[in-house]
Design a protein around this motif. Structure first.
Motif, PDB file in Angstrom:
ATOM      1  N   PHE A  88       0.979  -1.408   0.054  1.00  0.00           N
ATOM      2  CA  PHE A  88       0.012  -0.022   0.012  1.00  0.00           C
ATOM      3  C   PHE A  88       1.317   1.319  -0.224  1.00  0.00           C
ATOM      4  N   TYR A  89       1.893   1.192   0.537  1.00  0.00           N
ATOM      5  CA  TYR A  89       3.186   2.467   1.026  1.00  0.00           C
ATOM      6  C   TYR A  89       3.691   2.758  -0.605  1.00  0.00           C
ATOM      7  N   GLU A  90       3.724   1.970  -1.541  1.00  0.00           N
ATOM      8  CA  GLU A  90       3.786   1.890  -2.813  1.00  0.00           C
ATOM      9  C   GLU A  90       3.035   2.429  -3.643  1.00  0.00           C
ATOM     10  N   ILE A  91       2.401   1.900  -3.530  1.00  0.00           N
ATOM     11  CA  ILE A  91       0.460   2.401  -4.258  1.00  0.00           C
ATOM     12  C   ILE A  91       0.825   4.331  -4.273  1.00  0.00           C
ATOM     13  N   ASP A  92       0.242   5.002  -2.792  1.00  0.00           N
ATOM     14  CA  ASP A  92       0.305   5.986  -2.485  1.00  0.00           C
ATOM     15  C   ASP A  92       1.518   6.609  -3.351  1.00  0.00           C
ATOM     16  N   LEU A  93       2.729   5.973  -2.836  1.00  0.00           N
ATOM     17  CA  LEU A  93       4.371   6.795  -3.313  1.00  0.00           C
ATOM     18  C   LEU A  93       4.017   6.911  -5.079  1.00  0.00           C
ATOM     19  N   LEU A  94       3.777   6.156  -5.602  1.00  0.00           N
ATOM     20  CA  LEU A  94       3.538   6.062  -6.829  1.00  0.00           C
ATOM     21  C   LEU A  94       3.010   6.436  -7.967  1.00  0.00           C
ATOM     22  N   SER A  95       1.655   6.820  -7.144  1.00  0.00           N
ATOM     23  CA  SER A  95       0.702   7.476  -7.866  1.00  0.00           C
ATOM     24  C   SER A  95       0.161   9.151  -7.572  1.00  0.00           C
TER      25      SER A  95
END
Length: 433
Positions: A134-141
């Protein structure tokens, strides 16, 4: 008889040859330890996967897992063979592009990609980013929003399948640092979040159940579990994947006791299982991706060492030391990996005895082969260890301030230096006074 792979054979001088090149000559030319890669064998293994998919009429992508071994020359070879590549760091992205790999054929994995790495991947046009948490979803977005860009992604699922392999290389079970767990509902939560993000273009789902897998059963179980999950999402969200990525982990032969399946067998088993599940569930047949790394490169690599000192402890042990060790192959020390080996510069008919092959590093655990039967050896003899192509050089280190070995590719009687041996100057290049 020694365990030989690909084009390896002994010539009239009783020297091991690979790709038509005499390893004794290579050792003289480039020094030892020396990694020798059989390019014809790499091509044959890569084509075994690709051609089987094509013969079955299945849209596919074979993606080489670069962590097994990568360098500029390796990426050039992959491009020649029409394979994509799987990277796990910005450094691997950089090397792949320098090697001529099309960014669109690169997929980016990792359980903790940094902001800098994701920015670099987006800027370089990396084709697919495999979202791991989930951390990566937010970061990439956030990165994509700032650059007003969209990015093709997949997301990694841990389906809860035990692949019957070593704990350190087991990744498909629930208790793993990788991916979104299905049983807890986290995978479904991730799906909703990705679908709702206008900057993320979801291509499909990914799973990887482990490494050094000798049976197709684990993959069949994973396919069944994945298709049931995908079908639930189709019914719940009206979402159908374009791509199903089944990862890699196909086993290879390290010793005579290993009995791996050929690449073609794994591919046919996966394809047939997906087809059966799609028909059963009335699900559109997806494009299938796989990520072989070890199974393409491991058996193609042989490490040549020079034998040095010996130590005989009566009624206990006979140690034979070589000029490499855990600095060029940490796998035996890391997880008790087994290898086979033999003299590379002569064939002996003298009575063999059980010996232990150890390295030169200042660690009692620097053992390459715990027990092996060898004829009497002398200082200066060459010793070959087979199937060192994967996770040997890629995990190499400078422990005790030893330099990393050279790597050569051999094919059709021609040798090519693809990674030079480090120098002492290289060892201190980053030191600050």
């Amino acid at each position: 008889m020694p365990l030989l792979f690909g084009t390896a054979e002994f010539n009239e001088k009783e020297h091991l040859t690979i790709g038509g090149c005499d390893t004794a000559v290579l050792a003289e030319k480039y020094g030892t330890p020396l990694f020798v890669y059989d390019v014809a064998h790499i091509r044959q293994r890569a084509r075994g996967f690709k051609q089987t998919f094509n013969s079955l009429g299945v849209k596919n992508k074979v993606i080489y897992a670069g962590k097994a071994f990568c360098c500029i020359a390796m990426y050039k070879l992959l491009e020649e063979e029409g394979l994509g590549c799987d990277v796990v760091s910005a450094g691997e992205i950089y090397t792949a592009i320098k090697g001529g790999m099309s960014p669109d054929n690169i997929e980016f994995h990792g359980n903790n990609k940094t902001k800098e790495e994701l920015v670099y991947a987006v800027e370089q046009g990396v084709g697919t980013i495999i979202i791991d948490n989930f951390y990566e979803i937010d970061l990439l977005s956030e990165i994509l929003k700032g650059k007003d860009k969209k990015q093709k992604v997949m997301f990694r699922i841990t389906p809860g399948v035990d692949a019957q392999t070593h704990d350190y290389i087991l990744t498909g079970q629930v208790d793993s640092k990788f991916g979104f767990d299905v049983n807890s509902g986290k995978a479904t939560e991730a799906l909703e979040k990705i679908l709702a993000d206008e900057h993320l273009i979801l291509q499909g789902a990914h799973c990887h159940i482990g490494s050094q897998i000798f049976s197709a059963e684990g993959f069949l179980a994973a396919v069944e579990k994945m298709m049931l999950i995908l079908n639930e999402w189709k019914n719940q969200f009206d979402y159908t994947v374009n791509i199903l990525n089944m990862g890699g982990g196909f086993g290879v032969k390290y010793t005579e006791s290993d009995d791996p399946l050929e690449p073609e067998v794994f591919v046919k088993a996966i394809v047939n299982a997906v087809k059966a599940q799609c028909e059963l569930l009335d699900y559109s047949f997806p494009e299938i991706w796989i990520e072989p790394g070890r199974s393409i490169i491991a058996e193609a690599g042989t490490t040549i060492y020079t034998i040095g000192s010996q130590k005989v402890i009566p009624d206990v042990r006979h140690y034979i030391s070589v000029d490499g060790g855990m600095g060029d192959n940490i796998r035996p020390a890391l997880y008790d990996a087994k290898y086979d080996g033999f003299l590379a510069n002569r064939i002996s008919t003298e009575k063999p005895e059980e010996v232990r092959i150890v390295g030169k590093y200042c660690e009692s655990g620097d053992v390459l082969i715990k027990e092996i039967d060898l004829p009497p050896v002398e200082a200066g003899d060459l010793f070959a260890i087979t199937s060192t192509g994967a996770y040997g050089y890629s995990m190499a280190n400078n422990y005790n301030r030893n330099v990393k070995p050279a790597v050569v590719f051999v094919e059709n009687g021609q040798d090519k230096l693809v990674i030079r041996r480090e120098t002492y100057e290289d060892l201190i290049a980053l030191d600050c006074e």
